[in-house]
Write a protein that holds these residues in place. Structure first.
Motif, PDB file in Angstrom:
ATOM      1  N   VAL A   1       7.012  -3.185   6.538  1.00  0.00           N
ATOM      2  CA  VAL A   1       8.231  -2.488   6.157  1.00  0.00           C
ATOM      3  C   VAL A   1       7.822  -1.156   5.547  1.00  0.00           C
ATOM      4  N   PRO A   2       8.008  -0.060   6.292  1.00  0.00           N
ATOM      5  CA  PRO A   2       7.688   1.251   5.718  1.00  0.00           C
ATOM      6  C   PRO A   2       8.595   1.551   4.526  1.00  0.00           C
ATOM      7  N   LEU A   3       8.064   2.248   3.549  1.00  0.00           N
ATOM      8  CA  LEU A   3       8.851   2.574   2.354  1.00  0.00           C
ATOM      9  C   LEU A   3      10.142   3.295   2.712  1.00  0.00           C
ATOM     10  N   THR A   4      10.108   4.106   3.751  1.00  0.00           N
ATOM     11  CA  THR A   4      11.293   4.887   4.120  1.00  0.00           C
ATOM     12  C   THR A   4      12.408   4.015   4.693  1.00  0.00           C
ATOM     13  N   ARG A   5      12.107   2.765   5.082  1.00  0.00           N
ATOM     14  CA  ARG A   5      13.118   1.883   5.673  1.00  0.00           C
ATOM     15  C   ARG A   5      13.738   0.917   4.666  1.00  0.00           C
ATOM     16  N   VAL A   6      13.203   0.856   3.451  1.00  0.00           N
ATOM     17  CA  VAL A   6      13.707  -0.085   2.448  1.00  0.00           C
ATOM     18  C   VAL A   6      15.072   0.396   1.945  1.00  0.00           C
ATOM     19  N   GLN A   7      16.069  -0.491   2.042  1.00  0.00           N
ATOM     20  CA  GLN A   7      17.415  -0.183   1.566  1.00  0.00           C
ATOM     21  C   GLN A   7      17.665  -0.748   0.170  1.00  0.00           C
TER      22      GLN A   7
ATOM     23  N   ASP B   1       0.843  -1.191   0.000  1.00  0.00           N
ATOM     24  CA  ASP B   1       0.000   0.000   0.000  1.00  0.00           C
ATOM     25  C   ASP B   1       0.876   1.238   0.000  1.00  0.00           C
ATOM     26  N   ALA B   2       0.292   2.382   0.207  1.00  0.00           N
ATOM     27  CA  ALA B   2       1.033   3.645   0.159  1.00  0.00           C
ATOM     28  C   ALA B   2       2.071   3.760   1.264  1.00  0.00           C
ATOM     29  N   HIS B   3       1.939   2.953   2.317  1.00  0.00           N
ATOM     30  CA  HIS B   3       2.869   3.027   3.443  1.00  0.00           C
ATOM     31  C   HIS B   3       4.039   2.070   3.304  1.00  0.00           C
ATOM     32  N   GLY B   4       3.881   1.002   2.533  1.00  0.00           N
ATOM     33  CA  GLY B   4       4.962   0.040   2.371  1.00  0.00           C
ATOM     34  C   GLY B   4       4.446  -1.366   2.142  1.00  0.00           C
ATOM     35  N   LEU B   5       5.298  -2.316   2.467  1.00  0.00           N
ATOM     36  CA  LEU B   5       4.975  -3.721   2.294  1.00  0.00           C
ATOM     37  C   LEU B   5       4.665  -4.338   3.648  1.00  0.00           C
ATOM     38  N   ALA B   6       3.646  -5.179   3.689  1.00  0.00           N
ATOM     39  CA  ALA B   6       3.300  -5.895   4.917  1.00  0.00           C
ATOM     40  C   ALA B   6       3.162  -7.377   4.599  1.00  0.00           C
TER      41      ALA B   6
END
Length: 170
Positions: A108-114, A90-95
Motif C-alpha cells: 500500500v503506497p503512502l499516497t493511496r492510504v485514505q 518503509d518510506a514507500h508505504g506498508l507491505a
C-alpha cells in the motif's frame, strides 16, 4: 519498531508469538465443525449400506474421526499462516507478505492510504493484539488488513501512516 525509513534498511517483521494461538483457533475451529458434520453425514450413509451395524455408532465414529482429521488439518494450516505472515513499513508505504507455497505480497503506497482503523476483538484484547486495517483509494471495498499485530505496533503503524496522510494533505 521501525519508523518510515528506506526499504533497504528495514527488515520484514514477524507477528508476535502470542498471536499464534489465534491463527490456530481460526484455522482449526471451522474445520473441526465442518469435519464433524461431514463425518456424521458419512456415518449416516454408511449406516444405510451396512444395515446390520448400529447406525448411531457409525455416525459417532464418522463424526469423531473426520472432526479430528479436519481439525488437525485446519490447525496445521493456521500454524503455517502464522509463520508465513510478515509486514514491513518503509518510506514507500506498508507491505504485507503472506504464504509460502503461493506467495502474496500486498503493498500500500503512502499516497493511496485514505484512512486507518485499529480493531481489537475480545480474544485479541486478552492477548494485547490488534488488527490494522488500511483503507485505500479505489473501490469501496479496498482495504488491507494486518491481523494479530502487537497492539503497540498497530497503534504505531497507524500513527506513522496517519502522519504521512496529514503531510500529503498540507
Amino acid at each position: 519498531m521501525n519508523d518510515a525509513v528506506p526499504a533497504s534498511e528495514v527488515a520484514w517483521q514477524a507477528l508476535p508469538e502470542r498471536s499464534r494461538a489465534l491463527f490456530l483457533l481460526a484455522g482449526g475451529l471451522p474445520m473441526l465443525v465442518l469435519g464433524t458434520a461431514a463425518g456424521a453425514g458419512l456415518g449416516l450413509v454408511l449406516g444405510t449400506v451396512f444395515e446390520d451395524t448400529d447406525r448411531a455408532l457409525l455416525v459417532a465414529i464418522g463424526a469423531v474421526a473426520l472432526a479430528l482429521l479436519a481439525g488437525g488439518l485446519g490447525t496445521w494450516l493456521g500454524a503455517k499462516q502464522y509463520s508465513h505472515t510478515r509486514w514491513l513499513l518503509d518510506a514507500h508505504g506498508l507491505a504485507v507478505r503472506r504464504g509460502r507455497l503461493w506467495h502474496r505480497e500486498t503493498r500500500v503506497p503512502l499516497t493511496r492510504v485514505q484512512h486507518l482503523d485499529v480493531k481489537r476483538g475480545p480474544l485479541q484484547r486478552r492477548r494485547d493484539l490488534a488488527t490494522l486495517v488500511v483503507h485505500t483509494a479505489g473501490t469501496a471495498n479496498s482495504a488491507v488488513a494486518v491481523p494479530n499485530l502487537d497492539a503497540g505496533d498497530a497503534e504505531h503503524l497507524r500513527e506513522q501512516l496517519g502522519r504521512q496522510i496529514d503531510r500529503d494533505d498540507d
